[in-house]
Design a protein around this motif. Structure first.
Motif, PDB file in Angstrom:
ATOM      1  N   VAL A 220      -0.133   0.792  -6.343  1.00  7.86           N
ATOM      2  CA  VAL A 220      -0.671   1.381  -6.099  1.00  7.86           C
ATOM      3  C   VAL A 220      -2.632   1.257  -5.474  1.00  7.86           C
ATOM      4  N   ILE A 221      -2.658   0.820  -3.779  1.00  6.91           N
ATOM      5  CA  ILE A 221      -3.037   0.690  -3.245  1.00  6.91           C
ATOM      6  C   ILE A 221      -4.279   1.788  -2.713  1.00  6.91           C
TER       7      ILE A 221
ATOM      8  N   ALA B 182      -6.861   3.412  -0.324  1.00 11.96           N
ATOM      9  CA  ALA B 182      -7.384   2.127   1.594  1.00 11.96           C
ATOM     10  C   ALA B 182      -8.151   4.317   2.309  1.00 11.96           C
ATOM     11  N   SER B 183      -7.822   3.448   2.894  1.00 15.22           N
ATOM     12  CA  SER B 183      -7.915   4.644   3.851  1.00 15.22           C
ATOM     13  C   SER B 183      -7.058   5.798   4.111  1.00 15.22           C
ATOM     14  N   ASN B 184      -5.856   5.906   3.349  1.00 14.79           N
ATOM     15  CA  ASN B 184      -4.884   6.407   2.090  1.00 14.79           C
ATOM     16  C   ASN B 184      -4.834   5.358   0.981  1.00 14.79           C
ATOM     17  N   ARG B 185      -3.665   6.020   0.586  1.00 18.51           N
ATOM     18  CA  ARG B 185      -3.480   5.743  -1.163  1.00 18.51           C
ATOM     19  C   ARG B 185      -1.574   5.740  -0.591  1.00 18.51           C
ATOM     20  N   TYR B 186      -1.770   4.178  -0.776  1.00 16.83           N
ATOM     21  CA  TYR B 186      -0.577   3.405  -0.576  1.00 16.83           C
ATOM     22  C   TYR B 186       0.826   2.903  -2.237  1.00 16.83           C
ATOM     23  N   ASP B 187       1.820   3.360  -2.039  1.00 14.66           N
ATOM     24  CA  ASP B 187       2.477   3.542  -3.196  1.00 14.66           C
ATOM     25  C   ASP B 187       3.100   1.810  -2.149  1.00 14.66           C
ATOM     26  N   GLN B 188       2.800   1.159  -2.570  1.00 15.45           N
ATOM     27  CA  GLN B 188       3.994  -0.384  -2.483  1.00 15.45           C
ATOM     28  C   GLN B 188       5.006  -0.886  -3.801  1.00 15.45           C
ATOM     29  N   ARG B 189       5.759  -1.147  -3.162  1.00 15.80           N
ATOM     30  CA  ARG B 189       6.858  -1.484  -3.907  1.00 15.80           C
ATOM     31  C   ARG B 189       8.015  -2.736  -3.408  1.00 15.80           C
ATOM     32  N   GLN B 190       7.219  -4.639  -4.155  1.00 12.86           N
ATOM     33  CA  GLN B 190       8.511  -5.672  -3.963  1.00 12.86           C
ATOM     34  C   GLN B 190       7.003  -5.838  -2.513  1.00 12.86           C
ATOM     35  N   GLY B 191       6.152  -5.982  -2.792  1.00 14.14           N
ATOM     36  CA  GLY B 191       5.350  -6.303  -2.272  1.00 14.14           C
ATOM     37  C   GLY B 191       4.929  -7.719  -2.759  1.00 14.14           C
ATOM     38  N   PHE B 192       4.706  -8.169  -1.068  1.00 19.96           N
ATOM     39  CA  PHE B 192       5.235  -9.890  -1.933  1.00 19.96           C
ATOM     40  C   PHE B 192       3.615 -10.361  -1.081  1.00 19.96           C
ATOM     41  N   MET B 193       3.234 -12.124  -0.934  1.00 21.25           N
ATOM     42  CA  MET B 193       2.163 -13.153  -0.433  1.00 21.25           C
ATOM     43  C   MET B 193       2.917 -14.293  -1.007  1.00 21.25           C
TER      44      MET B 193
ATOM     45  N   GLY C 262     -12.914   0.287  -9.390  1.00 19.15           N
ATOM     46  CA  GLY C 262     -11.018   0.383 -10.311  1.00 19.15           C
ATOM     47  C   GLY C 262     -10.372   1.235  -8.644  1.00 19.15           C
ATOM     48  N   ASN C 263      -9.423   0.331  -8.213  1.00 19.16           N
ATOM     49  CA  ASN C 263      -8.639  -0.138  -6.835  1.00 19.16           C
ATOM     50  C   ASN C 263      -8.098   1.227  -7.532  1.00 19.16           C
ATOM     51  N   SER C 264      -7.511   0.351  -8.616  1.00 14.26           N
ATOM     52  CA  SER C 264      -6.024   0.651  -9.488  1.00 14.26           C
ATOM     53  C   SER C 264      -6.476  -0.050 -10.750  1.00 14.26           C
ATOM     54  N   PHE C 265      -5.277  -0.230 -11.897  1.00 15.61           N
ATOM     55  CA  PHE C 265      -5.118  -0.194 -12.984  1.00 15.61           C
ATOM     56  C   PHE C 265      -5.146  -2.074 -13.054  1.00 15.61           C
TER      57      PHE C 265
END
Length: 951
Positions: A406-407, A409-420, A149-152
């Protein structure tokens, strides 16, 4: 003349219509309920699909004709039709698990029973029954598979072969043959870039080495998701899902998940489909406030600075910055900083103060992060069959994903408007495919939460000033008769005066500044637009060779690393690197097709590494009159190329630099850092300094601990770091397995057992070193530029820079284990199944100088009980999972994951008049919160209701 032409046309049309006969029929399931979505094909090549009422109509030219009625997960029924008046009522029965057809094991259709390797599989029928809130999470109920469970909204698939974590570079995910990995990380964020569950045809998982067919990084497993083809599955379907998530101390939050699939077959030559999914919810809060030895360290006693003046909480950021109090006072002494009364600090005072680490006060993650999570995914595909069904099919597809998440990884990242985004073109036929695709990510507004906390603390009061105030206040208190504890309390109160408090305008302004300042400029914003091009092809030569089934294939990938110097050492432009592979496979049967040999060989070459050869060979034998006992033995190899980050990383996070260690990257990484002994001075180091002029972290820690006791510097404690550039890691895997069906007490039990033993070499791991800001580690007492510039002086003065390097260990690692599963029907139709897995490892070394990060429980037990039709239009399912305690190691934190029992359940109601299924379910029904990844969100319970229409 015109009338003659019209008459001729009328006759031609009528002749054609008369030549075609329309056959109509009905398809039912075992409970005599209408069966929608069944595929009906005739021996003449025409096809049809049953509608929501189980009805179908198909065109034929003459009689007799053969109809094949099939659906994924069900036994195919063959019907001989002699005239248009024949009654066509077909009943499809559920196929046994071991009789279901898979493709991923050898890139050719074969029964699970006959697969040369271990394989797990689900389909649409399984998805309808699962108690999990979505099909991806339900994969954790399969034998030998676990879900982290990386996140919800983000789940990571791992296998019982070990070494799984949220940086899951040893496991590959494919969607219709295309990788769903995020280019900057080179691993998949669960199903965020996967499939709409309405569009899932099958999901197959190979929990073991698979490089021989699938290339680099298919090291510990591969997951292959196949979507529905609009030629075969057309129409419109939707689902609506809502509910709440509950978490201790957080309360309940609502979530919403909606999706739709639209597919249309316009003709026998053209079809199209589109999918859309939108999810909105609140992430699991990360509230682990236990004390640690630092990032990537271990748990130690304490929950705040009241317990430990050097407190560094798991989910508290900014408190990573700390110094030993004796080093602080010694630095003040050396710089002649006066006491508050104007008097100088007495010489040697530093040896009399508390020999302990002092850290800054940080900020909790929930004050830095936005836990609201939402994502929108859209994909579409155009399918062309220019020359009919039995010829080539051309597919052009594209996929787009937008997320707030919220990601971990090596740290915790708060991602807004991530795009792929991904674009794919594929041509496939009966015995071949050729495809190419391009995938790119845009980090959007992504914030490194740890760096945000450090930035806000330093923005309020720079580190030098803070620790200077702390040290002077501590001494002033001690010199007036205070105890050590009182002196620390007074020093903390003094240094903390005026601190930015969460929620205040000053705090919010500083946090926004951190989020909008790039990493390279000292902020917390991550910029990345990395992408890759990929092409692969496969050709099955069975039409040309009778003695065996032979396949050949290959792949090519080109990376374009574009982080503008924020992640990679690409300050001067995009970094490109490529890799390619070629393979061939031979399958041959003997002894009346009971004995099957599968042999595969693959060669891969990457830019920075020597070529790797990956062979695989398996031998299976079917026993019994019905061939319902299959034994197999196999050997296969796999390898993992270092990721792009392993190779080209150049990222400063807090007080340390993460460095990729291929040779060309050592000169690319340049870091400028201030002296700790005198912040007015700076030094510039390159990766070559870290690689060729550094001491091991363990020896520096031991050396400084000895110096702080007042001892003369002992050079014998310092050890020069001996490092090598990266190379791929490899594994040799041996498997022994059995699959079969056994009649026990009048019940048919299907069994699947497998044991494995793996030999790992050149295991890629992490090592830490300290590079002095001046001096030569080979001659640590020789000045570099005059007195006081010796490497020894640099270490004593703490004028060093910590590097985290990716390297290979010389230790040999063996992993071993087994898995056993069964399924049957009991008590008149209840589906019952279970599995047990055992996993362990050992290291062939007297001392372990690296993190194995096996991250897998030794024992796991899973049970399933359900009934698709307990009574009319009602079914239920229950899943239980237990695992024992195990050590989870990562670059974020090392901690024990407690043993746990998780219980999920669902009830489903069919509403035929609305062409709907309503499902009510819940996960973790015991209510006991748990953590599957230390430092990530604490997982509570989830309750939901879903409404699926026309699926």
């Amino acid at each position: 003349m015109v009338r003659k032409l019209l008459l001729l046309l009328f006759c031609a049309v009528n002749f054609t219509m008369l030549a075609q006969t329309q056959l109509s029929g009905l398809v039912f399931d075992e409970y005599l309920e209408p069966f929608p979505g069944a595929s009906i094909t005739s021996s003449e090549g025409t096809s049809a699909t049953s509608n929501i009422d189980g009805e179908f109509t198909i065109s034929v030219k003459k009689f007799p004709v053969t109809l094949n009625v099939s659906s994924v997960g069900f036994q195919t029924e063959v019907v001989q039709v002699t005239s248009a008046s024949d009654d066509l009522n077909v009943i499809l029965k559920e196929a046994f698990v071991l009789d279901q057809v898979v493709i991923s094991a050898s890139r050719t259709p074969e029964r699970v029973m006959e697969s040369p390797v271990t394989i797990e599989r689900i389909d649409g029928k399984y998805i309808k029954r699962t108690a999990s809130p979505n099909f991806f999470e339900s994969l954790g109920n399969l034998k030998g598979i676990d879900v982290l469970g990386n996140s919800f909204s983000t789940k990571i698939i791992t296998s019982n072969r070990g070494f799984g974590n949220t940086l899951n570079n040893r496991f590959v995910q494919l969607v219709d043959g295309a990788e769903s990995s995020i280019p900057v990380f080179e691993y998949s964020f669960g199903n965020l870039f996967g499939l709409n569950e309405l569009d899932v045809k099958t999901v197959e998982i190979l929990p073991g080495a698979a490089s021989a067919l699938y290339g680099a990084n298919a090291f510990n497993g591969i997951l292959l998701m196949t979507s529905k083809n609009p030629f075969d599955d057309h129409g419109m379907s939707t689902y609506f899902k809502s509910g709440v998530t509950t978490q201790d101390d957080r309360g309940a939050y609502a979530f919403y998940d909606v999706g739709a699939r639209m597919a249309f077959k316009f003709s026998e030559h053209f079809a199209a489909k589109a999918n859309i999914v939108y999810t909105n919810g609140e992430d699991w809060y990360a509230r682990d406030y236990r004390n640690t030895t630092g990032q990537g360290g271990t748990i130690i006693p304490g929950f705040s600075h009241a317990d430990d003046v050097g407190y560094d909480g798991v989910n508290v950021y900014g408190d990573e910055i700390g110094f030993n109090l004796r080093d602080i006072i010694r630095s003040l002494e050396n710089r002649n900083v006066p006491l508050p009364n104007g008097q100088p600090i007495p010489a040697g005072t530093w040896l009399t103060v508390d020999n302990t680490n002092v850290s800054r006060v940080g900020y909790r993650e929930e004050d830095l992060n936005n836990y609201r999570t939402k994502f929108l995914t859209f994909d579409g595909a155009l399918h062309f069959r220019p020359w009919g069904k039995e010829s080539a099919e051309i597919i052009f597809s594209s996929k787009f994903h937008l997320s707030d998440n919220v990601i971990h990884a090596s740290n915790r990242y708060d991602q807004r408007q991530g795009f792929m985004e991904q674009y794919k073109l594929e041509v496939k036929g009966k015995n071949y495919f050729v495809r190419g695709y391009y995938t790119e990510n845009d980090a959007g507004q992504t914030t490194d939460t740890r760096l945000a906390g450090i930035f806000v603390a330093n923005d309020w009061k720079d580190h030098g000033t803070y620790f200077g105030e702390y040290g002077i206040a501590y001494l002033a208190s001690v010199f007036t008769g205070a105890t050590n504890e009182q002196a620390h309390a007074f020093a903390r109160q003094t240094a903390e005066t005026g601190r930015f408090v969460p929620g205040t305008p000053e705090y919010e302004a500083s946090l926004n500044k951190a989020k909008n300042t790039t990493l390279s400029a000292g902020g917390a914003r991550l910029i990345d637009q990395t992408g890759y091009y990929h092409a692969d092809a496969n050709w099955n030569l069975s039409d040309y060779f009778d003695f065996a089934n032979i396949q050949i294939g290959g792949s090519f990938r080109s990376f374009a690393l574009d982080s503008q110097g924020q992640v990679y050492t690409d300050d001067d432009g995009v970094i490109r690197h490529r890799l390619y592979g070629l393979y061939t496979q031979l399958q041959k049967t003997f002894n009346d097709d009971r004995l099957k040999l599968t042999a595969t060989a693959r060669f891969d070459k990457a830019r920075n590494f020597e070529g790797k050869f990956s062979p695989r060979a398996t031998l299976s034998y079917a026993v019994g009159e019905r061939r319902d006992h299959n034994f197999r033995i196999g050997f296969q190899t796999a390898f993992r190329n270092p990721t792009s980050q392993d190779q080209y990383l150049g990222l400063q996070l807090g007080d340390r630099v993460f460095l990729g260690t291929v040779e060309e990257n050592l000169t690319r990484e340049v870091t400028t850092t201030p002296y700790r002994s005198n912040p007015a001075l700076t030094a510039t180091l390159t990766g070559e300094d870290a690689f060729n002029n550094s001491f091991t972290a363990e020896s520096v820690d031991a050396f400084l601990a000895d110096v702080r006791l007042g001892n003369a510097p002992d050079l014998s404690l310092l050890q020069k770091a001996e490092l090598e550039v990266l190379r791929p890691e490899t594994v040799q895997s041996f498997e022994l397995g059995y699959r079969g069906a056994v009649d026990l007490a009048g019940k048919l039990f299907e069994f699947d057992l497998v044991g494995y033993y793996n030999f790992h070499e050149d295991f890629i791991t992490t090592k830490e070193v300290f590079a002095p800001l001046y001096g030569d580690v080979n001659n640590p007492t020789t000045p570099e530029n005059g007195p006081g510039t010796e490497a020894l002086t640099a270490v004593v003065s703490n004028d060093v820079l910590r590097y985290i390097l990716r390297t290979n260990t010389s230790s040999k690692i063996d992993t071993y284990g087994f898995a056993a599963g069964f399924s049957t029907k009991i008590l008149g139709g209840f589906d019952f199944g279970g599995s047990y897995t055992f996993s362990d490892f050992k290291v062939d070394a007297e001392t372990i100088d690296f993190k194995p990060s096996f991250n897998t429980p030794k024992h796991q037990v899973k049970l399933q009980l359900g009934h698709e039709r307990l009574f009319k239009n009602f079914g239920f399912g229950v899943n239980a999972r237990w695992q024992d305690e195990f050590l989870y190691q990562s670059r974020f934190i090392d901690a024990l994951v407690d043993d746990r029992l998780v219980l999920d359940a669902q009830m489903s109601f069919g509403v035929p008049s609305l062409k709907s299924q309503i499902k009510v379910g819940g996960t973790n029904l015991t209510g006991e919160n748990y953590t599957s990844v230390p430092g990530a969100g604490i997982i509570g319970s989830q309750y939901y209701i879903s409404w699926t229409i026309n699926n």
